[in-house]
Scaffold this active site. Structure first.
Site, PDB file in Angstrom:
ATOM      1  CD  GLN A 181      37.902  40.277 -37.483  1.00  0.00           C
ATOM      2  OE1 GLN A 181      38.484  40.672 -38.235  1.00  0.00           O
ATOM      3  NE2 GLN A 181      36.828  39.659 -37.702  1.00  0.00           N
ATOM      4  CG  HIS A 182      38.854  35.431 -35.126  1.00  0.00           C
ATOM      5  ND1 HIS A 182      37.584  35.310 -35.938  1.00  0.00           N
ATOM      6  CD2 HIS A 182      39.822  35.840 -36.196  1.00  0.00           C
ATOM      7  CE1 HIS A 182      37.999  35.663 -37.036  1.00  0.00           C
ATOM      8  NE2 HIS A 182      39.053  35.820 -37.458  1.00  0.00           N
TER       9      HIS A 182
ATOM     10  CG  ASP B 185      41.793  43.638 -36.085  1.00  0.00           C
ATOM     11  OD1 ASP B 185      40.824  43.021 -36.577  1.00  0.00           O
ATOM     12  OD2 ASP B 185      42.713  43.105 -35.651  1.00  0.00           O
TER      13      ASP B 185
END
Length: 462
Positions: free
Chosen positions: A69-70, A222
């Protein structure tokens, strides 16, 4: 037999599983390494994905990718990479997070806007960092994607329209699971302009095909992939012990936590995934085992031979800084050391208790926003260590279960691929997903362990 594939493009590696679309039975799997670091050129992900999929997809009909992520993938209008992608664990945007929180009016304003209070891991803070530290790169950025979006887009042949999903995009800080839409004003606040962003697919929606005709699912983050792979239901709290540690739960209502402890994410099915993340998990154990000069099997023996509380040793495991609590510049520290308690066994147990201490507090934070746990599911690399489940039972108030070791993120992506291929209203139930038995540890809480952890943290960081 109809086959589908799921990919887990994580921080350290990429994994692929190929499964029977009807039963979930595993047909084959493979993995390849990713480069270490907190920023990575996306070409490294493409190369690793090509390596791991070579010869694996000839009879596959659908594929989806779940990714870390991110991360911020900045692209020019023509789709060229502007700079290496900043990953979730890159903390250089910590000051940007502080500034953005203040500029919008404080933590409560962010929680109400997007369900989460930004910290250094969030994409919106990385956009602000780039705008401040690398204004020329920010000016060149005409498109912005997340890691799994980028890989899906490349597999689809780099079409004009890129896609994401509501789970992954809910971790950016400029999309709201409360309203189910982008907040371009927040991205403009961060960056000074709004790059083109991927469209947000509905759960189970196909978003394109590869050059060989494989149908592509939208993929997800994820943690959302793991929830889908585990078929997590309301009441299940998943504690994932990978590079980072996460505690999350499926919810039918969005979370809005002004303290910033709980990120109010969406999941991959149309529900919500309130989540707490710590920066440090499995590598706490490997680092401590290395210090003690033992392998992880002997490390488990040492940890289990010590009594709860580690003889008074308390490890605050902020080896790489910390995200929750938001202490990006913190470092690990050992407390309560005496000549008597500084033993290998106490040190090993203190490492496990330290890793789990912050995650036990994370579960408390989930309860505070309405989650009602009935069990804790321990997954991820560190969950396979024999000491972890047994010691977890002393920190949690509900039963602890350790499912069979598996690639649950990749499995979740494969399950989404089967969903997309079927056109059904919900993901399929897979009776053959997972192999082996689940270990169960009945709760045996020792409050003094958590009290000592909290006291050390408060004394150092209050």
């Amino acid at each position: 037999m109809t086959l589908v594939a799921g990919v887990d493009s994580s921080t350290q590696s990429v994994k692929i599983v190929v499964r029977d679309a009807d039963t979930g039975a595993l047909v084959r799997e493979r993995r390849a390494a990713h480069p270490d670091g907190t920023e990575v050129h996306p070409q490294a992900w493409i190369d690793a994905l090509a390596e791991v999929t070579s010869g694996m997809l000839d009879d596959v009909e659908a594929l989806a990718i779940a990714g870390q992520q991110h991360g911020m993938v900045a692209l020019t209008e023509g789709g060229e990479v502007v700079r290496p992608a900043l990953l979730w664990n890159d903390t250089r945007s910590a000051d940007a997070a502080t500034d953005l929180i203040a500029e919008l009016g404080g933590p409560a304003a962010w929680a109400q806007a997007v369900g989460s209070v930004p910290v250094a891991s969030f994409t919106v803070t990385k956009a602000r960092w780039m705008a401040t530290a690398e204004p020329e790169n920010a000016a060149r950025t005409a498109r912005m994607m997340l890691p799994h979006d980028y890989l899906t887009w490349v597999l689809a042949g780099r079409p004009e329209q890129a896609w994401t999903d509501r789970g992954e995009v809910s971790g950016t800080g400029y999309w709201s699971p409360i309203t189910n839409g982008y907040r371009p004003d927040l991205l403009e606040l961060a960056m000074g302009h709004v790059p083109e962003l991927p469209a947000v697919a509905a759960p189970g929606q196909a978003v394109g095909t590869t050059a060989t005709g494989i149908v592509l699912g939208p993929g997800t983050g994820d943690n959302m992939g793991a929830a889908l792979g585990l078929d997590a239901q309301p009441g299940d709290v998943v504690v994932s012990l990978g590079t980072s540690g996460t505690a999350f739960a499926v919810s039918r209502t969005p979370a809005c936590d002004a303290t910033g402890f709980v990120a109010g994410f969406a999941d991959a099915t149309g529900h919500y995934l309130p989540l707490v993340c710590t920066l440090n998990a499995a590598r706490i154990l490997t680092a401590t085992a290395g210090l003690l000069g033992v392998d992880l099997e002997d490390f488990a023996d040492l940890a289990l031979s010590a009594k709860p509380g580690s003889g008074g040793l308390v490890l605050l495991p902020y080896f790489d800084g910390e995200r929750t609590p938001n202490l990006p510049t913190a470092r690990g520290s050992l407390h309560g050391v005496t000549r008597d308690n500084l033993t290998p066994s106490n040190m090993a147990r203190a490492a496990v208790e330290g890793m789990l201490g912050g995650l036990a507090e994370a579960v408390d934070a989930l309860v505070a926003v309405g989650v009602e746990p009935r069990r804790v599911l321990l997954v991820g690399g560190a969950a396979s260590n024999r000491a972890v489940g047994a010691i977890a039972a002393t920190l949690f108030d509900v039963p602890v279960e350790v499912p069979p070791a598996g690639e649950y993120v990749a499995d979740g992506a494969a399950r989404q691929a089967a969903w997309v291929l079927s056109g059904a209203d919900a993901a399929p139930t897979w009776p053959q997903l997972g192999a082996g038995s689940t270990q169960r540890f009945d709760p045996a809480p020792v409050p003094a362990v958590r009290e000592a952890y909290a006291a050390a943290r408060t004394a150092l960081y209050s």
